[in-house]
Motif scaffolding. Structure first.
Motif, short mmCIF file in Angstrom:
data_model
loop_
_atom_site.label_atom_id
_atom_site.label_comp_id
_atom_site.label_asym_id
_atom_site.label_seq_id
_atom_site.Cartn_x
_atom_site.Cartn_y
_atom_site.Cartn_z
N LEU A 1 9.86 62.15 44.07
CA LEU A 1 10.77 61.56 45.06
C LEU A 1 11.96 60.85 44.43
N TYR A 2 12.10 60.91 43.10
CA TYR A 2 13.23 60.29 42.40
C TYR A 2 13.30 58.79 42.67
N ILE A 3 12.16 58.14 42.56
CA ILE A 3 12.11 56.68 42.64
C ILE A 3 11.27 56.20 41.47
N SER A 4 11.17 54.90 41.28
CA SER A 4 10.39 54.38 40.16
C SER A 4 8.94 54.17 40.58
N PRO A 5 8.01 54.18 39.62
CA PRO A 5 6.60 53.91 39.97
C PRO A 5 6.42 52.57 40.66
N ARG A 6 7.21 51.58 40.27
CA ARG A 6 7.09 50.27 40.93
C ARG A 6 7.48 50.37 42.40
N THR A 7 8.50 51.17 42.71
CA THR A 7 8.89 51.36 44.11
C THR A 7 7.79 52.10 44.88
N VAL A 8 7.14 53.06 44.22
CA VAL A 8 6.00 53.74 44.87
C VAL A 8 4.93 52.72 45.24
N GLU A 9 4.60 51.85 44.29
CA GLU A 9 3.58 50.82 44.54
C GLU A 9 4.00 49.92 45.70
N TRP A 10 5.27 49.57 45.75
CA TRP A 10 5.80 48.71 46.81
C TRP A 10 5.67 49.40 48.17
N HIS A 11 6.01 50.69 48.24
CA HIS A 11 5.88 51.43 49.50
C HIS A 11 4.41 51.53 49.92
N LEU A 12 3.53 51.78 48.96
CA LEU A 12 2.11 51.91 49.31
C LEU A 12 1.54 50.61 49.86
N ARG A 13 1.96 49.48 49.33
CA ARG A 13 1.50 48.20 49.89
C ARG A 13 1.91 48.08 51.34
N LYS A 14 3.13 48.50 51.65
CA LYS A 14 3.60 48.44 53.04
C LYS A 14 2.83 49.43 53.92
N LEU B 1 -1.04 50.59 58.25
CA LEU B 1 -2.15 51.41 58.73
C LEU B 1 -3.47 50.65 58.77
N GLY B 2 -3.48 49.42 58.27
CA GLY B 2 -4.70 48.63 58.30
C GLY B 2 -5.78 49.17 57.38
N ILE B 3 -5.37 49.70 56.22
CA ILE B 3 -6.33 50.23 55.27
C ILE B 3 -6.17 49.49 53.94
N THR B 4 -7.13 49.72 53.03
CA THR B 4 -7.08 48.96 51.78
C THR B 4 -7.15 49.84 50.54
N THR B 5 -7.53 51.11 50.67
CA THR B 5 -7.69 51.96 49.48
C THR B 5 -7.05 53.31 49.70
N ARG B 6 -6.85 54.03 48.60
CA ARG B 6 -6.33 55.41 48.69
C ARG B 6 -7.35 56.32 49.35
N ARG B 7 -8.63 56.02 49.23
CA ARG B 7 -9.63 56.84 49.90
C ARG B 7 -9.45 56.78 51.41
N ASP B 8 -9.13 55.56 51.91
CA ASP B 8 -8.84 55.43 53.35
C ASP B 8 -7.63 56.27 53.72
N LEU B 9 -6.64 56.30 52.83
CA LEU B 9 -5.44 57.09 53.10
C LEU B 9 -5.77 58.57 53.12
N TRP B 10 -6.63 59.00 52.22
CA TRP B 10 -7.04 60.41 52.16
C TRP B 10 -7.75 60.82 53.44
N ARG B 11 -8.51 59.89 54.06
CA ARG B 11 -9.25 60.20 55.28
C ARG B 11 -8.35 60.21 56.51
N SER B 12 -7.15 59.65 56.41
CA SER B 12 -6.24 59.59 57.55
C SER B 12 -5.57 60.94 57.76
N PRO B 13 -4.90 61.13 58.91
CA PRO B 13 -4.17 62.40 59.13
C PRO B 13 -3.15 62.71 58.04
N LEU B 14 -2.69 61.68 57.34
CA LEU B 14 -1.74 61.93 56.26
C LEU B 14 -2.37 62.69 55.11
N GLY B 15 -3.70 62.66 55.03
CA GLY B 15 -4.39 63.35 53.94
C GLY B 15 -4.85 64.73 54.30
N ALA B 16 -4.42 65.23 55.47
CA ALA B 16 -4.84 66.58 55.87
C ALA B 16 -4.35 67.60 54.87
#
Length: 991
Positions: A953-966, A971-986
């Motif tokens: 995405l042509y951004i820095s890893p720190r910006t990726v981390e910042w977006h993931l926190r948001k 989404l009210g989740i706490t882990t990447r596993r929760d993200l994988w289970r969401s529709p975004l992980g289809a």
């Protein structure tokens, strides 16, 4: 060259009073608690800036607001927030003084500095190297592709031209890593004199600083003189107010001034601090009292400032002037190189003392002039022969192993007349510049090589080579001048043909394609007896240009197609020759006759490994040919290759088209979010390269049409329709509208895409009469390329649903002919699905089933879901509610998961009509996420690391981390596993 160092003591010249000013506006600093006219004998404040504690920094006369803004920027960076600011103003207005203030305020941060030098404008990445040089020991820690791209750009390793975006990402990652240890402030002065590659990279980085404790402040002259940096926060530094200008003048001039003289000086200087400090420096009391000549009538302030510096030079000993000339001729600022060149010229140590005492230059860790105008004044004042001697000395002391290109440039500047050896050196430098992605440097080296070439024929060849590099770089005025140089020599038939071809390519890039078409055809005809392969390539460019502009039925194009078909076949056919034949047959005999050779051309491209030039030039056409055949596998492979080649080769100009073609692949595969992400990338690339955004507009319309989410998406499609109609109207009037993309980048092809998108939108919303109108527009042309062919299916559906069976039947007949010629599962499945709408009974059901079976084996999952929807609708109308539920439920779940809301809503209503209760499904749980957050979340859900997401995405890893926190918070989740289970992980088709 920028002087951002602190702690520089003022010096006094033995010849005349010296200033403590340093660079532009430095003398506007007044010590706290002292009157503006206080100071030693000269009436000027003299102090060591570095000796002042931060709290005692005196500020700058009349610059309180600017200082407060810069101080706030430093505070924000120290608090961990990214900051970007462009400081603009005319020469001498005080930009460099403000940068020095900024550096002082940033004492708690790490500071990186660079400055543009006019003589380095053509040296690719020279300015960027200045900024990054202190951190190059960290290169090994960068991801491999980024490390290699940056090392190649800086000439630290050999390699192909680096991907400009990988270079930008490498710089972003590098600065981000440095800032992890301590907040970083990057200060870049004289941006208007930076090379283009550095400017593009800095703009790339500036736009992507989001969550890093990095500040970037860039100083440039007014908007008309410097890079635009559109959308980046700007600080415009204007003239001093009258009261402040008067205070500064009192501090600069010894003794009292007659009020009338003071008023005249203030009027002449127009609030420019450097003018107030320098224009009247050294003038006697009598000269000031009686006014002098006030400058030549009509002379610019800059030229008068330069002349003022030149006047100061005249008072120096000859050896000191020569030393300053050596420093001005070498843009690197290497003190050791200066010492070696001075020794070769016999310049003694006393010359150094006098030069430094003048205050015009400082020789510390680097050579620094008080102001860039000092450098230009030194060069302008020197006799030509003396300047050549200096360049000769610099060439002799420059290491040919570590810096061959700068040595070649100095040798060229020292040469009188012609010299083949020097010209050959420059030609080799051009090759190295091209390998580093420096097209502007390539052209500059070749242009100078041409001037130094003694053989007239060889001179013409080098001039044409330079013109070609300049055309690719997009500097068309320079290319025209080089073409004129070439045409002044013995061109010969081959040279004339090549010149015509370059002229046509320039016209094609800067005008409408139909304007370039006659030139391309003339060049191709001239090339036929000289270079058959190049002639065929030019014919292909002409036919391709005509096709994308909707001109493939004109008499000129039909004549070209006839000539191509009658010409003897090439001895060793290339894949491009097959494409040329396919286009020629398409123009003369139509789609069905062209389909077999079109398939051969696509398969040839899929089998072969094209050269870089072939891949960039021909892959888009090969992909378009695959689309015309409804060949989803070939289309997928070719668009993927095009994007990869454009990225890896650094062909930034080719990337928008590559991404624009590619985004339709995930769209029709049902991955609307991935398609939307590619739209954002197209828009980002076009903005960074200064291009137009027609491709992004068309892609966004296609995504919005398939999504069909209420008024928002309708507005997107309507705006795209209005834009292409404006282009069409202006085209008919004979001129392009302001800001419109030229047809080759979105003219007739773009209009077809947008009208097809509108037909899809209206079919999804059940507005079938509107869909008929849009689909008719999209299918109006005689050729069946891509969306024009797809729109036939929309026309059949819209006509059948609106009761216009005659229109539906006519469109079905044309679609059936395309399907018969192509024979792919995609087009056969779509045709069966639409034919079923005009049949009844058992025949209709068999057609519906055939459509589902055929489309199930393709990548076009949107069409599979729509075929199920049409089948389910037919079953319900037949009274077979149980069977209908199976098809409608499958269609609804698929369409809802894709995000195709309008078609999903159609399926939901049909399901309800069968008696089944269906809740309206939230298509995406990420509805509240921004587009960037959605991209990051989807890639993270698929298991990509932060580093991999940053690269994609042509951004820095720190910006990726910042977006993931948001994202996690929203989404009210706490882990990447929760993200994988969401529709975004289809599971989605990768892009």
């Amino acid at each position: 060259m920028a002087d951002a160092r602190l702690g520089t003591a003022s010096r006094h010249s033995a010849v005349r009073p010296a200033t403590a000013s340093g660079r532009s506006g430095i003398g506007t600093r007044l010590p706290a608690g002292r009157r503006a006219d206080a100071g030693p004998r000269t009436g000027r404040p003299v102090f060591r800036e570095g000796a002042l504690p931060p709290a005692a920094w005196p500020g700058l006369v009349g610059r309180r607001a600017e200082c407060e803004r810069l101080g706030g920027l430093v505070a924000a960076v120290a608090a961990g927030r990214s900051q970007v600011l462009v400081v603009r103003g005319e020469a001498g207005i005080g930009k460099t003084a403000l940068l020095r203030f900024l550096v002082h305020r940033a004492a708690g941060c790490r500071v990186a500095r660079a400055s543009g030098v006019e003589s380095e404008l053509e040296m690719a990445f020279a300015g960027l190297h200045q900024l990054c040089h202190p951190f190059l020991d960290r290169l090994p820690a960068l991801p491999g592709p980024q490390r290699e791209a940056l090392a190649t750009a800086f000439g630290l390793r050999p390699g192909d031209p680096p991907d400009r975006f990988l270079v930008g990402l490498a710089v972003l990652t590098l600065l981000s890593e440095v800032a992890e240890e301590r907040s970083l402030v990057c200060v870049v002065d004289d941006v208007q004199w930076l090379d283009q590659a550095s400017v593009q990279t800095l703009e790339f980085v500036a736009r992507r600083l989001v969550a890093e404790p990095v500040g970037m402040v860039l100083a440039a002259r007014g908007a008309g003189d410097g890079p635009p940096f559109a959308g980046v926060p700007q600080l415009v530094v204007g003239p001093l107010a009258d009261e402040d200008a008067a205070a500064l003048l009192r501090s600069a001039v010894p003794g009292a001034l007659d009020p009338r003289v003071r008023d005249r000086v203030l009027a002449e200087c127009r609030g420019n601090p450097l003018a107030l400090l320098e224009l009247h420096r050294g003038a006697s009391a009598a000269e000031l009292a009686f006014g002098g000549d006030g400058g030549a009538p009509g002379s610019s302030l800059v030229s008068r400032l330069e002349q003022g510096f030149a006047d100061q030079l005249h008072a120096l000993p000859r050896a000191s002037r020569q030393l300053l000339l050596v420093a001005a001729a070498d843009p690197v600022g290497d003190v050791r190189l200066l010492q070696r060149a001075a020794a070769r010229l016999g310049i003694g140590a006393d010359a150094v003392s006098a030069a430094e005492a003048s205050g015009l230059v400082e020789l510390g860790d680097r050579v620094r002039f008080r102001h860039p105008l000092v450098r230009s004044a030194v060069r302008s004042a020197a006799p030509r022969e003396e300047l050549r001697q200096v360049h000769r000395a610099l060439a002799e002391v420059t290491d040919p192993g570590s810096d061959p290109d700068r040595r070649a440039w100095h040798r060229a500047q020292a040469t009188v007349g012609t010299d083949e050896a020097v010209a050959a050196d420059l030609e080799r430098s051009a090759g190295r510049a091209l390998a580093q992605g420096g097209l502007a440097a390539t052209a500059a080296f070749l242009e100078r090589a041409a001037l130094l070439t003694p053989d007239p024929a060889r001179r013409v060849q080098r001039a044409l080579d330079a013109a070609q590099a300049t055309v690719v770089a997009g500097a068309f005025e320079d290319a025209s001048a080089l073409l004129a140089t070439a045409r002044a020599g013995p061109l010969g038939e081959a040279g004339r043909a090549r010149a015509e071809l370059l002229e046509a390519q320039m016209r094609s890039a800067t005008s409408r394609d139909e304007d370039a078409l006659p030139l391309l055809l003339a060049a191709a005809r001239r090339l036929e007896p000289l270079d058959a392969d190049l002639a065929r390539d030019t014919y292909l460019d002409a036919l391709s240009s005509a096709l994308s502009a909707g001109r493939a039925t004109g008499p000129d194009v039909r004549e070209v197609a006839r000539v191509v078909r009658e010409a003897p076949p090439p001895h060793a056919p290339r894949s491009g020759d097959l494409l040329l034949e396919a286009l020629a047959v398409l123009v003369t005999d139509g789609y069905a006759a062209a389909a077999p050779v079109s398939r051969q051309a696509v398969q040839a491209f899929l089998r072969e490994e094209p050269t870089l030039a072939e891949a960039l030039r021909l892959t888009p056409l090969a992909a378009s040919t695959a689309v015309s055949l409804w060949d989803d596998a070939g289309w997928d492979a070719l668009t993927r290759r095009h994007v990869t080649v454009a990225r890896e080769s650094g062909a930034v100009g080719a990337l928008p088209l590559a991404l624009g073609q590619r985004l339709l692949v995930p769209l029709l595969a049902g991955d609307l979010a991935a398609a939307r992400a590619l739209v954002l990338q197209v828009r980002s690339v076009e903005e960074l390269t200064g291009g137009r955004t027609s491709l992004a507009l068309h892609g966004e319309a296609a995504v919005a049409a398939h999504r069909g989410c209420g008024e928002r998406d309708e507005r997107v499609v309507d705006e795209a329709v209005e834009a292409v109609e404006a282009v069409a109207a202006a085209d008919a009037a004979g001129f392009p509208p302001a800001g419109a993309g030229r047809p080759g980048r979105g003219g007739d092809t773009g209009a077809t895409t947008v009208q097809w998108a509108r037909a899809v939108l209206c079919n999804g919303l059940g507005r079938y009469a509107d869909a008929v109108s849009a689909a008719r527009e999209a299918t109006a042309g005689p050729l069946r390329h891509g969306p024009s062919s797809w729109a036939l299916a929309e026309l059949v559906e819209a006509g059948a649903r609106s009761g216009d069976t005659a229109t539906a039947a006519a469109a079905l007949e044309t679609l059936s002919a395309v399907a018969g010629a192509s024979g792919t599962e995609w087009v056969l499945g779509v045709t069966a699905s639409r034919r079923a709408l005009l049949r009844g009974g058992r025949a209709a059901e068999e057609l519906h089933r055939e459509a589902v079976d055929r489309l199930a084996g393709t990548r076009v999952q949107v069409e599979l879901a729509r075929a199920r929807l049409l089948y389910g609708e037919w079953l319900r109308r037949e009274g077979r509610r149980i069977d209908a539920r199976v098809q409608l439920r499958t269609a609804y779940e698929a369409l809802a998961a894709m995000g195709a809301e309008a078609f999903a809503e159609r399926a939901r209503r049909e399901l309800q009509a069968t008696g089944e209760t269906v809740r309206r499904r939230a298509v995406e749980t990420s509805a509240e996420l921004t587009a960037q957050e959605t991209q990051v979340a989807r890639l993270a859900a698929r298991g990509h690391t932060n580093s991999e997401i940053a690269t994609a995405l042509y951004i820095s890893p720190r910006t990726v981390e910042w977006h993931l926190r948001k994202v996690f918070g929203k989404l009210g989740i706490t882990t990447r596993r929760d993200l994988w289970r969401s529709p975004l992980g289809a599971d989605r088709v990768p892009t």
